[in-house]
Structures are given as C-alpha cells and as structure tokens.
Write an enzyme that holds these catalytic residues in place. Structure first.
Site, PDB file in Angstrom:
ATOM      1  N   ASP A   1       4.617 -49.926 -12.771  1.00 29.07           N
ATOM      2  CA  ASP A   1       5.633 -48.976 -12.302  1.00 29.07           C
ATOM      3  C   ASP A   1       4.898 -47.851 -11.599  1.00 29.07           C
ATOM      4  O   ASP A   1       3.921 -47.310 -12.118  1.00 29.07           O
ATOM      5  CB  ASP A   1       6.489 -48.440 -13.445  1.00 29.07           C
ATOM      6  CG  ASP A   1       7.771 -47.822 -12.888  1.00 29.07           C
ATOM      7  OD1 ASP A   1       8.484 -48.518 -12.138  1.00 29.07           O
ATOM      8  OD2 ASP A   1       8.047 -46.641 -13.167  1.00 29.07           O
TER       9      ASP A   1
ATOM     10  N   PHE B   1       3.783 -50.035   2.547  1.00 31.69           N
ATOM     11  CA  PHE B   1       5.224 -50.002   2.301  1.00 31.69           C
ATOM     12  C   PHE B   1       5.598 -48.624   1.776  1.00 31.69           C
ATOM     13  O   PHE B   1       4.744 -47.744   1.611  1.00 31.69           O
ATOM     14  CB  PHE B   1       5.642 -51.105   1.314  1.00 31.69           C
ATOM     15  CG  PHE B   1       5.140 -50.907  -0.103  1.00 31.69           C
ATOM     16  CD1 PHE B   1       3.834 -51.241  -0.445  1.00 31.69           C
ATOM     17  CD2 PHE B   1       5.968 -50.382  -1.088  1.00 31.69           C
ATOM     18  CE1 PHE B   1       3.374 -51.062  -1.745  1.00 31.69           C
ATOM     19  CE2 PHE B   1       5.522 -50.206  -2.395  1.00 31.69           C
ATOM     20  CZ  PHE B   1       4.208 -50.548  -2.715  1.00 31.69           C
TER      21      PHE B   1
HETATM   22  P1  ITT Z   1       8.882 -53.885  -8.756  1.00 35.53           P
HETATM   23  O1  ITT Z   1       9.564 -52.983  -9.766  1.00 35.53           O
HETATM   24  O2  ITT Z   1       9.616 -55.168  -8.537  1.00 35.53           O
HETATM   25  O3  ITT Z   1       7.431 -54.086  -9.065  1.00 35.53           O
HETATM   26  P2  ITT Z   1       9.412 -51.718  -6.898  1.00 35.53           P
HETATM   27  O4  ITT Z   1       9.349 -51.603  -5.418  1.00 35.53           O
HETATM   28  O5  ITT Z   1      10.713 -51.422  -7.591  1.00 35.53           O
HETATM   29  O6  ITT Z   1       8.900 -53.175  -7.307  1.00 35.53           O
HETATM   30  P3  ITT Z   1       8.223 -49.477  -8.293  1.00 35.53           P
HETATM   31  O7  ITT Z   1       9.473 -49.250  -9.042  1.00 35.53           O
HETATM   32  O8  ITT Z   1       6.942 -49.475  -9.036  1.00 35.53           O
HETATM   33  O9  ITT Z   1       8.270 -50.855  -7.500  1.00 35.53           O
HETATM   34  O10 ITT Z   1       8.031 -48.449  -7.091  1.00 35.53           O
HETATM   35  C1  ITT Z   1       8.955 -47.462  -6.789  1.00 35.53           C
HETATM   36  C2  ITT Z   1       8.788 -46.966  -5.402  1.00 35.53           C
HETATM   37  O11 ITT Z   1       7.633 -46.105  -5.324  1.00 35.53           O
HETATM   38  C3  ITT Z   1       8.579 -47.986  -4.312  1.00 35.53           C
HETATM   39  O12 ITT Z   1       9.797 -48.586  -3.922  1.00 35.53           O
HETATM   40  C4  ITT Z   1       7.998 -47.099  -3.214  1.00 35.53           C
HETATM   41  O13 ITT Z   1       9.023 -46.358  -2.593  1.00 35.53           O
HETATM   42  C5  ITT Z   1       7.123 -46.135  -4.015  1.00 35.53           C
HETATM   43  N1  ITT Z   1       5.742 -46.636  -4.065  1.00 35.53           N
HETATM   44  C6  ITT Z   1       5.107 -47.191  -5.124  1.00 35.53           C
HETATM   45  N2  ITT Z   1       3.860 -47.567  -4.781  1.00 35.53           N
HETATM   46  C7  ITT Z   1       3.713 -47.263  -3.482  1.00 35.53           C
HETATM   47  C8  ITT Z   1       2.664 -47.433  -2.552  1.00 35.53           C
HETATM   48  O14 ITT Z   1       1.535 -48.028  -2.874  1.00 35.53           O
HETATM   49  N3  ITT Z   1       2.861 -46.986  -1.311  1.00 35.53           N
HETATM   50  C9  ITT Z   1       4.016 -46.402  -0.945  1.00 35.53           C
HETATM   51  N4  ITT Z   1       5.052 -46.227  -1.745  1.00 35.53           N
HETATM   52  C10 ITT Z   1       4.912 -46.657  -3.017  1.00 35.53           C
END
Ligand code: ITT
Length: 200
Positions: free
Chosen positions: A69, A148
């Site tokens: 997360d 992303f």
């Molecule tokens: P999963 O829960 O399926 O793993 P997710 O996209 O929902 O995928 P998270 O809840 O961990 O993943 O991430 C929440 C958000 O935080 C994600 O949609 C991005 O907007 C931001 N985020 C996380 N890591 C990032 C990164 O490496 N670069 C840019 N934004 C990131």
C-alpha cells in the site's frame, strides 16, 4: 520461490518484478486471477491497508501473499492525499488526481512531499511489514510520461530536477519508496522462515 502479489496495478507489478530480478523471487498477481474480488483498502494507515490486502488474498488461496500500500504525503496538505491517494479526486483518475493536487497547492511555497510504501507479507503463521520512503517536492507543472500516478508531478530529491516520470524504470526503482521497501523482502521472508539464512 514463487509468491502471490496482491496487486491489480500493472505498473506496480512491472516495477516490483524489475526490483526482484536476480533474487529468484517470481510473482503471480491479481491481474492473473480476474475471478478474485478486489481486496479492501479502507483502513486509516498504509500498514493497515497493506495487511488487509495480503490477508484478503491469503484467506482465499492459503499461499504466502505479499501486498503493497503506497501513496503521496504532502506537507502543506497535512499529509494528504496519503492513504486516499488513489481516490483523491472525485473522478479518481491519475489525470484528475494530478490536476487537483496542482490546484490545492496553488500559491503554496512549501511543496515538500514524500512517497511512502508499506510492503506486507502474510503466511499461515506470520504477518509482517517493511516500508520505504522517497522524499521530494511537488512540481508546478507535469513533466514526463514514464511511471504512473503522481510521478509526473513528483521531483525526488535524488533526481536533481527531473520528475519521477522522466526517470527510467531502473532509475525510479533505485530511489523509490517501492524499491526501498521491496529490497527488504528477502529479510522479511527470512523472518517468516520461508527462506533460510544467508550463508556466512
Ligand atoms: P493495488 O492496491 O492493486 O496494489 P493501487 O493503484 O490501488 O494498486 P495503492 O493503493 O498502493 O495502489 O496506491 C495508491 C495511489 O498512490 C496510486 O493509485 C497512485 O496514485 C499513488 N502512488 C503509489 N505509488 C506511486 C508511485 O510509485 N508513483 C506515483 N504514484 C504512486
């Protein structure tokens, strides 16, 4: 060793496969199992959400599961969007989230922020987490097309003026919150007794 990674985010999966390259650790993800329901993410902390995702898949498959997360904490916004990073804007798209972030920071001089990642491991008799942080600032306009999420607006201190979206996958993984957390995965697997200690 093969592990189940409870993510449906293809970018994350690509990043993590590259981070783990050469460790002998391979991954299956939720993208390979569309029949599985989406894990919950309604806890108040990154640790709570990472454990909730790992437990959710473990309960269904009974195999060792990892989950990540992650999100962005902005000082001038008292740590927002934080655990709500994915659904910061009503539209909940990367584009709308970035637009809202720029809007909220309009006129702010303090643009310090950090990405955080909590990696959880759940097995039949072990639960544990490790984390990673990447410090930086929020740019005044988006730049770059790699990565992303908030990458086009995030200027990591370690990239000297380039946004995370202007970095290669290898450059991002070398300094990112996710790279830092997942490089601790072998230690977490040792703690869980899933792999033996390093030979001395
Ligand atoms: P999963 O829960 O399926 O793993 P997710 O996209 O929902 O995928 P998270 O809840 O961990 O993943 O991430 C929440 C958000 O935080 C994600 O949609 C991005 O907007 C931001 N985020 C996380 N890591 C990032 C990164 O490496 N670069 C840019 N934004 C990131």
């Amino acid at each position: 060793m093969h592990l189940f990674f409870a993510t449906a985010n293809a970018h994350k999966a690509d990043e993590v496969r590259a981070i783990l390259h050469g460790t002998g650790l391979t991954l299956t993800t939720l993208l390979d199992h569309p029949e599985l329901p989406e894990p919950p993410e309604d806890e108040a902390t990154f640790v709570g959400n990472a454990l909730a995702k790992a437990r959710f898949v473990f309960e269904r498959l009974q195999v060792p599961v990892i989950a990540d997360d992650s999100g962005l904490e902005v000082d001038a916004l008292d740590g927002a969007p934080g655990v709500h990073s994915k659904r910061f804007s009503p539209e909940a798209t990367h584009d709308a989230n970035n637009a809202l972030l720029l809007h909220r920071l309009d006129g702010h001089t303090d643009r310090h922020a950090r990405f955080r990642c909590v990696l959880a491991l759940k097995t039949a008799n072990f639960e544990g987490t490790v984390d990673g942080t990447c410090e930086g600032t929020i740019a005044t306009a988006r730049r770059g097309t790699a990565g992303f999420g908030y990458d086009p607006l995030f200027l990591p201190d370690d990239l000297r003026g380039r946004t995370m979206a202007e970095a290669t996958l290898a450059e991002k993984n070398a300094i990112s919150h996710r790279g830092r957390a997942f490089r601790e995965l072998p230690a977490l697997l040792r703690q869980a007794g899933l792999i033996g200690s390093e030979p001395r």
